[in-house]
Design an enzyme around this catalytic site. Structure first.
Site, short mmCIF file in Angstrom:
data_model
loop_
_atom_site.label_atom_id
_atom_site.label_comp_id
_atom_site.label_asym_id
_atom_site.label_seq_id
_atom_site.Cartn_x
_atom_site.Cartn_y
_atom_site.Cartn_z
N PRO A 90 0.78 -1.17 -0.08
CA PRO A 90 0.09 0.09 0.04
C PRO A 90 0.79 1.31 0.05
O PRO A 90 1.94 1.44 0.66
CB PRO A 90 -0.85 -0.07 1.54
CG PRO A 90 -0.20 -1.09 2.05
CD PRO A 90 0.52 -2.00 0.97
N ASN A 91 0.39 2.23 -0.55
CA ASN A 91 0.93 3.58 -0.96
C ASN A 91 2.13 3.78 -1.58
O ASN A 91 2.54 4.77 -1.85
CB ASN A 91 1.07 4.22 0.64
CG ASN A 91 -0.20 4.28 1.33
OD1 ASN A 91 -1.24 4.66 0.75
ND2 ASN A 91 -0.31 3.76 2.59
N ASN B 267 8.11 -5.45 -0.92
CA ASN B 267 8.07 -4.24 0.08
C ASN B 267 6.62 -4.17 0.55
O ASN B 267 5.75 -3.75 -0.14
CB ASN B 267 8.43 -2.84 -0.81
CG ASN B 267 8.38 -1.78 0.21
OD1 ASN B 267 7.82 -1.67 1.47
ND2 ASN B 267 9.01 -0.66 0.27
C1 DHK Z 1 6.96 1.80 3.20
C2 DHK Z 1 5.71 2.19 3.99
O1 DHK Z 1 4.69 2.68 3.19
C3 DHK Z 1 5.70 2.34 5.38
O2 DHK Z 1 4.37 1.85 5.88
C4 DHK Z 1 6.81 1.39 6.04
C5 DHK Z 1 7.93 1.39 4.13
C6 DHK Z 1 8.22 1.57 5.56
C7 DHK Z 1 9.34 1.58 3.43
O3 DHK Z 1 10.13 2.22 3.99
O4 DHK Z 1 9.50 1.27 1.95
O5 DHK Z 1 6.59 1.45 7.32
#
Ligand code: DHK
Length: 197
Positions: free
Chosen positions: A11-12, A75
């Site tokens: 996500p994101n 990831n």
């Molecule tokens: C990416 C995210 O979206 C976070 O929720 C994690 C991770 C860290 C990253 O560092 O790629 O905590």
């Protein structure tokens, strides 16, 4: 061992290059995909690069990877800190799994310090920016190569009826330096061990 590598983003991560640039950098996910595709081609790996904000989609892709992949890079985004379901799906995969976090989660909030994924991953790359994905691909490439080298050597050893280390000697391969030796000696053994018993 398959040369297919799944690289999954949670996500994101579709917002890479747009959100919290000081943590995640300026590259977009499309930039990362392009760099990974180039690296995979160099390593003769076939890349399945995917992103989803949905836990269920990630789990379905892990199940797919379970059937097809020689390696899986993930990831998990925030699901790494929360999802036992993701962890269980990964635990059902025999191939080597590498977990990547772009930011250094250990310099951030305490809730980011634990990942359910780490316990089932062969390795974890944290805080190396988006380069972490390329490092993970390089590592998977080396494991896949090592597997094929060890397998080829094992076949020659069987044909010539000599022990593997002696066979390596005969064929002028420095057994200790052979990438396959890593496989043979026990690192990353989980997926590979039955072949070398
Ligand atoms: C990416 C995210 O979206 C976070 O929720 C994690 C991770 C860290 C990253 O560092 O790629 O905590």
């Amino acid at each position: 061992m398959s040369r297919i590598v799944y690289l999954l983003n949670g996500p994101n991560l579709n917002l890479l290059g747009k959100r919290e640039l000081h943590l995640y950098g300026h590259e977009s996910l499309a930039d990362v995909q392009q760099a990974c595709a180039a690296q995979a081609a160099q390593l003769k790996l076939s890349l399945e690069f995917r992103q989803s904000n949905a836990e269920s989609a990630l789990i379905d892709w892990i199940h797919e990877a379970r059937e097809r992949a020689g390696g899986l890079i993930i990831n998990p985004g925030a699901y790494g800190h929360t999802s036992i379901a993701l962890r269980d799906a990964l635990a059902a995969c025999a191939c080597p799994i590498l977990e990547v976090h772009i930011s250094n989660v250990y310099q951030r909030e305490a809730f980011r310090h634990h990942s359910y994924v780490s316990a089932v991953a062969a390795g974890v790359i944290v805080g190396c920016g988006t380069q972490g994905y390329l490092l993970a691909l390089q590592r998977i490439g080396q494991v896949v190569e090592g597997y094929h080298a060890a397998r080829a050597l094992k076949l020659v050893a069987a044909r010539e009826q000599v022990l593997l280390p002696i066979c390596a000697g005969i064929h002028g391969v420095l057994y200790e330096e052979l990438p396959a030796a890593e496989v043979v000696r026990g690192l990353m053994l989980r997926p590979i061990k039955p072949e070398f018993d």
